[in-house]
Design a protein around this motif. Structure first.
Motif, PDB file in Angstrom:
ATOM      1  N   TYR A 101       9.835  19.664  20.831  1.00  0.00           N
ATOM      2  CA  TYR A 101       9.155  20.017  19.239  1.00  0.00           C
ATOM      3  C   TYR A 101       8.213  18.856  18.790  1.00  0.00           C
ATOM      4  O   TYR A 101       7.435  19.131  18.280  1.00  0.00           O
ATOM      5  N   ILE A 102       8.838  17.834  19.398  1.00  0.00           N
ATOM      6  CA  ILE A 102       7.749  16.416  18.533  1.00  0.00           C
ATOM      7  C   ILE A 102       6.419  16.446  19.194  1.00  0.00           C
ATOM      8  O   ILE A 102       5.620  16.385  18.659  1.00  0.00           O
ATOM      9  N   PRO A 103       6.545  16.940  20.413  1.00  0.00           N
ATOM     10  CA  PRO A 103       5.139  17.041  21.288  1.00  0.00           C
ATOM     11  C   PRO A 103       4.032  17.814  20.472  1.00  0.00           C
ATOM     12  O   PRO A 103       3.497  18.108  20.504  1.00  0.00           O
ATOM     13  N   LEU A 104       4.901  19.266  20.217  1.00  0.00           N
ATOM     14  CA  LEU A 104       4.120  20.320  19.590  1.00  0.00           C
ATOM     15  C   LEU A 104       3.611  20.437  18.153  1.00  0.00           C
ATOM     16  O   LEU A 104       3.246  20.850  18.780  1.00  0.00           O
ATOM     17  N   SER A 105       5.121  19.192  17.754  1.00  0.00           N
ATOM     18  CA  SER A 105       3.764  19.277  16.376  1.00  0.00           C
ATOM     19  C   SER A 105       2.248  18.401  15.909  1.00  0.00           C
ATOM     20  O   SER A 105       2.500  18.127  15.165  1.00  0.00           O
ATOM     21  N   TYR A 106       2.236  17.522  17.137  1.00  0.00           N
ATOM     22  CA  TYR A 106       1.106  17.302  17.241  1.00  0.00           C
ATOM     23  C   TYR A 106       0.291  17.630  18.127  1.00  0.00           C
ATOM     24  O   TYR A 106      -1.291  16.868  17.913  1.00  0.00           O
ATOM     25  N   LEU A 107       0.313  19.138  18.327  1.00  0.00           N
ATOM     26  CA  LEU A 107      -1.005  19.482  18.840  1.00  0.00           C
ATOM     27  C   LEU A 107      -1.647  20.316  18.014  1.00  0.00           C
ATOM     28  O   LEU A 107      -0.832  21.220  17.020  1.00  0.00           O
ATOM     29  N   PRO A 108      -3.090  21.073  18.342  1.00  0.00           N
ATOM     30  CA  PRO A 108      -3.079  21.815  17.543  1.00  0.00           C
ATOM     31  C   PRO A 108      -2.365  23.356  17.160  1.00  0.00           C
ATOM     32  O   PRO A 108      -2.304  23.755  18.264  1.00  0.00           O
ATOM     33  N   SER A 109      -2.941  23.784  15.934  1.00  0.00           N
ATOM     34  CA  SER A 109      -1.901  24.929  15.901  1.00  0.00           C
ATOM     35  C   SER A 109      -1.904  26.254  17.054  1.00  0.00           C
ATOM     36  O   SER A 109      -1.654  26.969  17.522  1.00  0.00           O
ATOM     37  N   ALA A 110      -3.405  26.243  17.732  1.00  0.00           N
ATOM     38  CA  ALA A 110      -4.230  27.582  17.695  1.00  0.00           C
ATOM     39  C   ALA A 110      -3.456  26.800  19.405  1.00  0.00           C
ATOM     40  O   ALA A 110      -2.920  28.372  20.347  1.00  0.00           O
ATOM     41  N   LEU A 111      -3.192  25.739  20.170  1.00  0.00           N
ATOM     42  CA  LEU A 111      -2.601  25.595  21.717  1.00  0.00           C
ATOM     43  C   LEU A 111      -0.457  25.646  21.359  1.00  0.00           C
ATOM     44  O   LEU A 111      -0.503  26.288  22.101  1.00  0.00           O
ATOM     45  N   THR A 112      -0.249  25.681  20.050  1.00  0.00           N
ATOM     46  CA  THR A 112       0.970  25.291  19.851  1.00  0.00           C
ATOM     47  C   THR A 112       1.050  27.001  20.036  1.00  0.00           C
ATOM     48  O   THR A 112       2.376  27.317  20.012  1.00  0.00           O
ATOM     49  N   ASP A 113       0.575  27.705  19.028  1.00  0.00           N
ATOM     50  CA  ASP A 113       0.881  29.227  19.687  1.00  0.00           C
ATOM     51  C   ASP A 113       0.824  30.118  20.254  1.00  0.00           C
ATOM     52  O   ASP A 113       1.667  31.053  21.158  1.00  0.00           O
ATOM     53  N   VAL A 114      -0.175  28.739  21.888  1.00  0.00           N
ATOM     54  CA  VAL A 114      -0.074  29.651  23.181  1.00  0.00           C
ATOM     55  C   VAL A 114       1.219  29.568  23.795  1.00  0.00           C
ATOM     56  O   VAL A 114       1.806  30.194  24.586  1.00  0.00           O
ATOM     57  N   VAL A 115       1.353  28.025  23.113  1.00  0.00           N
ATOM     58  CA  VAL A 115       2.136  27.164  23.930  1.00  0.00           C
ATOM     59  C   VAL A 115       4.246  28.255  23.578  1.00  0.00           C
ATOM     60  O   VAL A 115       4.286  28.757  24.318  1.00  0.00           O
TER      61      VAL A 115
END
Length: 115
Positions: A101-115
């Protein structure tokens, strides 16, 4: 958090991963979800599809099997936040919070949507 700073109040956020608690009790969650599902209009149920309910409940069970039972990870964060002279702004409890969750919070939203 920032609004309280003007009043001399330090706010710390505790962001736990998944832990086994009364809130994550599988029977309660399933019963609540099934109760809500039964109250939905048939049109809404049809929009989600026939397998949605079954697939959701299977995914829920898998997720809950991975819940951490060691609640001291969370309470230790609480204790530190309350008793430390210089508490941290954020506390993450559990491996899933730290590694996912912490690493995901630093990524752009478009990328976290894919993950």
């Amino acid at each position: 958090r920032l609004e309280m700073q003007n009043f001399g109040v330090k706010v710390s956020m505790i962001e736990p991963g998944y832990f086994k608690t009364a809130i994550s009790n599988i029977e309660n969650l399933e019963n609540n979800f099934l109760s809500l599902w039964e109250k939905l209009p048939e049109e809404t149920k049809a929009s989600y599809g026939e397998n949605y309910l079954k697939e959701f409940l299977v995914a829920l069970r898998k997720m809950l099997k991975k819940c951490n039972t060691n609640l001291t990870l969370v309470t230790d964060c609480m204790e530190h936040a309350l008793t430390s002279r210089f508490p941290r702004t954020r506390y993450s409890a559990g491996w899933d919070a730290k590694l996912l969750y912490i690493p995901l919070s630093y990524l752009p939203s478009a990328l976290t949507d894919v993950v």
